[in-house]
Write an enzyme that holds these catalytic residues in place. Structure first.
Site, short mmCIF file in Angstrom:
data_model
loop_
_atom_site.label_atom_id
_atom_site.label_comp_id
_atom_site.label_asym_id
_atom_site.label_seq_id
_atom_site.Cartn_x
_atom_site.Cartn_y
_atom_site.Cartn_z
N LYS A 1 -2.71 1.70 -5.89
CA LYS A 1 -3.67 2.12 -5.06
C LYS A 1 -3.37 1.22 -3.57
CE LYS A 1 -8.27 3.10 -3.47
NZ LYS A 1 -9.68 3.24 -3.97
N CYS B 1 -7.73 -3.38 -1.94
CA CYS B 1 -8.94 -4.26 -1.80
C CYS B 1 -8.99 -4.95 -0.61
CB CYS B 1 -9.47 -4.88 -2.84
SG CYS B 1 -11.24 -5.61 -2.90
N ARG C 1 -17.49 5.88 -2.72
CA ARG C 1 -18.85 6.18 -2.70
C ARG C 1 -19.38 7.48 -2.56
NH1 ARG C 1 -16.75 1.76 -1.38
NH2 ARG C 1 -17.70 -0.28 -1.09
N ASN D 1 -7.67 9.34 -0.51
CA ASN D 1 -9.02 8.57 -0.81
C ASN D 1 -9.47 8.18 0.64
OD1 ASN D 1 -9.91 5.22 -1.23
ND2 ASN D 1 -10.87 6.90 -2.30
N GLY D 2 -10.85 8.20 0.77
CA GLY D 2 -11.45 7.90 1.88
C GLY D 2 -12.21 8.99 2.38
N ASP D 3 -13.68 8.91 2.70
CA ASP D 3 -14.52 9.89 3.49
C ASP D 3 -14.50 11.19 2.60
OD1 ASP D 3 -14.99 7.84 4.96
OD2 ASP D 3 -13.82 8.70 6.69
N PRO E 1 -12.01 3.11 -8.34
CA PRO E 1 -12.43 2.09 -8.94
C PRO E 1 -13.47 1.32 -7.69
CG PRO E 1 -10.30 1.77 -9.30
CD PRO E 1 -10.62 3.18 -8.30
N LEU E 2 -14.87 1.07 -8.00
CA LEU E 2 -15.31 0.23 -7.09
C LEU E 2 -16.24 -1.11 -7.94
CD1 LEU E 2 -17.69 3.37 -5.64
CD2 LEU E 2 -15.69 2.27 -4.54
N GLN F 1 -8.08 -0.74 -13.74
CA GLN F 1 -7.37 -1.30 -12.42
C GLN F 1 -7.14 -3.06 -12.52
OE1 GLN F 1 -9.21 -1.94 -8.54
NE2 GLN F 1 -7.81 -0.04 -8.03
#
Length: 320
Positions: free
Chosen positions: A138, A99, A224, A199-201, A17-18, A70
């Site tokens: 998350k 977040c 992203r 999650n991440g990178d 989710p973003l 979410q």
């Protein structure tokens, strides 16, 4: 796919989710480019849902299933209310404890809950008791580097009834700087019996493979990395299934994808608002081009679809 025909064990990729990014257009473009991943809505405020139980931001299409909604908040009763409101349309209810932005954490929402794990447990337990679909959580490594409580936090979420969790490999204090600690995600994986997603990178197929090797996670969650390349989810899924790597999209294919994205946002929001909304995406689509920042500076000043399309075609002609 029916929303209830969902088993997390069949999922290897989650679209993270973003806020302000993963709207209905974004999610449906992932499906258009063959991604079978678990899609996720933008973060939905439990406070806002109290007053507006059916907001535009919660719109969806059946083609999106499996689809996670979410929710964010720190009041158990409002989080339960939000979960129950969304249950009929969701495959999964995801609780945001990750977040890091100030306007969220100042109310003890998002990763602010990592400083109050007992409250997070109360929320997760209450939500789980009041819905009949899977629940996920998350979260991050902790509030800061001296307060990493992700293992204890994950154990609490499992105890609360979470069907799976997603761990972002940074602390709240890191925001999005530094490097995601995939090894720490592996530590959590060893301590839990439920699936853990990393999650991440993760910005490429190679990143996904390396992350899974290091973390031993059950799958990956991409944020992203999908911005500017809606094929990534499918290419990762394909590689994990077959061992083969599909080519990343060419500049021409990315420009085509961007134009589709713009057209769909204009259809949803109108030309003026659609163009304004898309300005945050331009840099991701053309990042591989020499002088990309200069082109982006020009693109974000343009106000019409005709102007943007011409500028994109000019970029393609120069760099084809």
């Amino acid at each position: 796919m029916d929303k209830n025909n969902f088993d997390i064990k069949n999922i290897k990729v989650i679209q993270a989710p973003l806020a302000g990014i993963s709207d209905i257009v974004y999610r449906n473009l992932i499906r258009r480019y063959k991604g079978k991943c678990l899609l996720s809505t933008e973060m939905l405020s439990s406070e806002a849902l109290k007053n507006v139980p059916n907001p535009k931001i919660a719109d969806y299409r059946k083609e999106e299933y499996p689809l996670s909604f979410q929710i964010v908040g720190h009041k158990p009763d409002l989080m339960v209310n939000a979960a129950k409101l969304l249950e009929a349309r969701a495959s999964v209810i995801d609780i945001n404890c990750g977040c890091p932005v100030n306007k969220v954490v100042k109310s003890t929402d998002g990763s602010g809950l990592m400083r109050k794990p007992e409250l997070a447990y109360e929320i997760a337990s209450a939500v789980k008791e009041n819905i009949n679909i899977p629940m996920s959580v998350k979260f991050r490594l902790g509030w800061d580097k001296t307060n990493k409580n992700f293992i204890e936090f994950g154990q609490l979420m499992q105890k609360a009834g979470a069907d799976f969790v997603t761990l972002h490999g940074r602390c709240r204090s890191d925001l999005y700087s530094g490097v995601s600690d995939w090894g720490a995600i592996g530590q959590l994986k060893k301590e839990l019996d439920i699936p853990v997603f990393a999650n991440g990178d993760i910005k490429s197929v190679d990143d996904a493979i390396k992350c899974l090797e290091i973390s031993g996670a059950d799958g990956i969650s991409i944020g992203r990395g999908l911005m500017g390349d809606f094929t990534l989810a499918y290419r990762i899924e394909y590689c994990l299934q077959t061992g083969e790597k599909l080519e990343a999209p060419s500049l021409e294919e990315k420009i085509k994808m961007l134009i589709e994205h713009i057209e769909d946002e204009i259809e949803l929001r109108g030309e003026i608002n659609g163009i304004k909304f898309m300005r945050k995406f331009y840099g991701f689509y053309i990042s591989s081009v020499q002088n990309a920042s200069k082109y982006r500076q020009v693109l974000v000043t343009l106000d019409s679809y005709k102007e943007v399309k011409k500028a994109l075609c000019d970029i393609l002609c120069i760099h084809a």
